[in-house]
Design a protein around this motif. Structure first.
Motif, PDB file in Angstrom:
ATOM      1  N   UNK A 188      17.670  73.177  20.813  1.00 56.57           N
ATOM      2  CA  UNK A 188      18.139  74.557  20.639  1.00 56.57           C
ATOM      3  C   UNK A 188      18.181  75.050  19.194  1.00 56.57           C
ATOM      4  N   UNK A 189      18.454  74.119  18.258  1.00 58.78           N
ATOM      5  CA  UNK A 189      18.691  74.531  16.864  1.00 58.78           C
ATOM      6  C   UNK A 189      18.012  73.596  15.869  1.00 58.78           C
ATOM      7  N   UNK A 190      17.876  74.112  14.642  1.00 57.63           N
ATOM      8  CA  UNK A 190      17.536  73.251  13.501  1.00 57.63           C
ATOM      9  C   UNK A 190      18.566  73.545  12.410  1.00 57.63           C
ATOM     10  N   UNK A 191      18.804  72.542  11.563  1.00 52.89           N
ATOM     11  CA  UNK A 191      19.709  72.724  10.420  1.00 52.89           C
ATOM     12  C   UNK A 191      18.977  72.220   9.179  1.00 52.89           C
ATOM     13  N   UNK A 192      18.926  73.083   8.146  1.00 54.31           N
ATOM     14  CA  UNK A 192      18.286  72.682   6.889  1.00 54.31           C
ATOM     15  C   UNK A 192      19.076  73.238   5.718  1.00 54.31           C
ATOM     16  N   UNK A 247      22.291  76.913   9.852  1.00 53.92           N
ATOM     17  CA  UNK A 247      22.179  76.516  11.255  1.00 53.92           C
ATOM     18  C   UNK A 247      21.382  77.623  11.936  1.00 53.92           C
ATOM     19  N   UNK A 248      20.204  77.282  12.451  1.00 54.01           N
ATOM     20  CA  UNK A 248      19.237  78.291  12.895  1.00 54.01           C
ATOM     21  C   UNK A 248      18.804  78.000  14.338  1.00 54.01           C
ATOM     22  N   UNK A 300      26.001  80.497  25.028  1.00 60.10           N
ATOM     23  CA  UNK A 300      26.039  79.030  24.902  1.00 60.10           C
ATOM     24  C   UNK A 300      25.323  78.581  23.630  1.00 60.10           C
ATOM     25  N   UNK A 301      24.220  79.246  23.305  1.00 60.20           N
ATOM     26  CA  UNK A 301      23.465  78.919  22.096  1.00 60.20           C
ATOM     27  C   UNK A 301      24.323  79.158  20.848  1.00 60.20           C
ATOM     28  N   UNK A 302      24.994  80.277  20.813  1.00 61.47           N
ATOM     29  CA  UNK A 302      25.822  80.610  19.647  1.00 61.47           C
ATOM     30  C   UNK A 302      27.008  79.649  19.555  1.00 61.47           C
ATOM     31  N   UNK A 303      27.568  79.298  20.690  1.00 64.37           N
ATOM     32  CA  UNK A 303      28.634  78.299  20.708  1.00 64.37           C
ATOM     33  C   UNK A 303      28.144  76.962  20.170  1.00 64.37           C
ATOM     34  N   UNK A 304      26.947  76.595  20.551  1.00 64.98           N
ATOM     35  CA  UNK A 304      26.357  75.336  20.078  1.00 64.98           C
ATOM     36  C   UNK A 304      26.132  75.380  18.567  1.00 64.98           C
ATOM     37  N   UNK A 305      25.706  76.527  18.056  1.00 71.55           N
ATOM     38  CA  UNK A 305      25.529  76.672  16.601  1.00 71.55           C
ATOM     39  C   UNK A 305      26.850  76.464  15.873  1.00 71.55           C
TER      40      UNK A 305
END
Ligand code: AMP
Ligand code: ZN
Length: 113
Positions: A23-27, A40-41, A58-63
């Motif tokens: 769902x996400x990547x973090x850099x 957090x993207x 759910x995606x925003x919660x996961x971020x």
């Protein structure tokens, strides 16, 4: 699509990648505003927070929870950190693919200006 963060997600532009899942990547932010400055993207292209819908809850919660987890891993959870969504030009949004800034490692003043 002519989007910087989509290109980073697709690996066409290099980044200092810390984490990725389905769902996400973090850099790391290329121009850090604090000793710790991570982005957090979501893999899904959403231009601004104004464009997020209930489908993205759910995606925003996961971020947000991923940012919390990373803050703990980076040992800034106790001293304090800031999560920021800049939305549209008036708030300083420069990349129109939503991203949550995680800032920490120094005293963060308020109001942010
Ligand atoms: P915003 O101003 O909220 O849209 O944030 C965009 C952020 O993306 C800024 O903090 C930039 O420093 C960061 N940024 C721009 N290009 C890159 C890149 N190639 N890799 C990592 N971060 C970037
Ligand atoms: Zn994009």
């Amino acid at each position: 699509m002519d989007c910087l963060f989509c290109q980073i997600i697709e690996g066409k532009i290099p980044s200092d990648l810390l984490y990725q899942d389905d769902q996400i990547v973090i850099f790391s932010d290329i121009n850090p505003q604090a000793p710790i400055h991570k982005l957090i993207v979501p893999r899904k292209h959403i231009a601004t927070m104004n464009d997020a819908t209930a489908e993205d809850a759910a995606l925003i919660g996961h971020m947000v929870l991923s940012a919390q987890k990373l803050a703990k891993q980076l040992s800034i959870a106790e001293e304090g950190y800031r999560l920021v969504w800049n939305t549209n030009k008036g708030a300083g949004q420069a990349v129109f693919h939503i991203h949550l800034h995680l800032l920490g490692g120094r005293v963060l003043h308020w109001p942010p200006g």
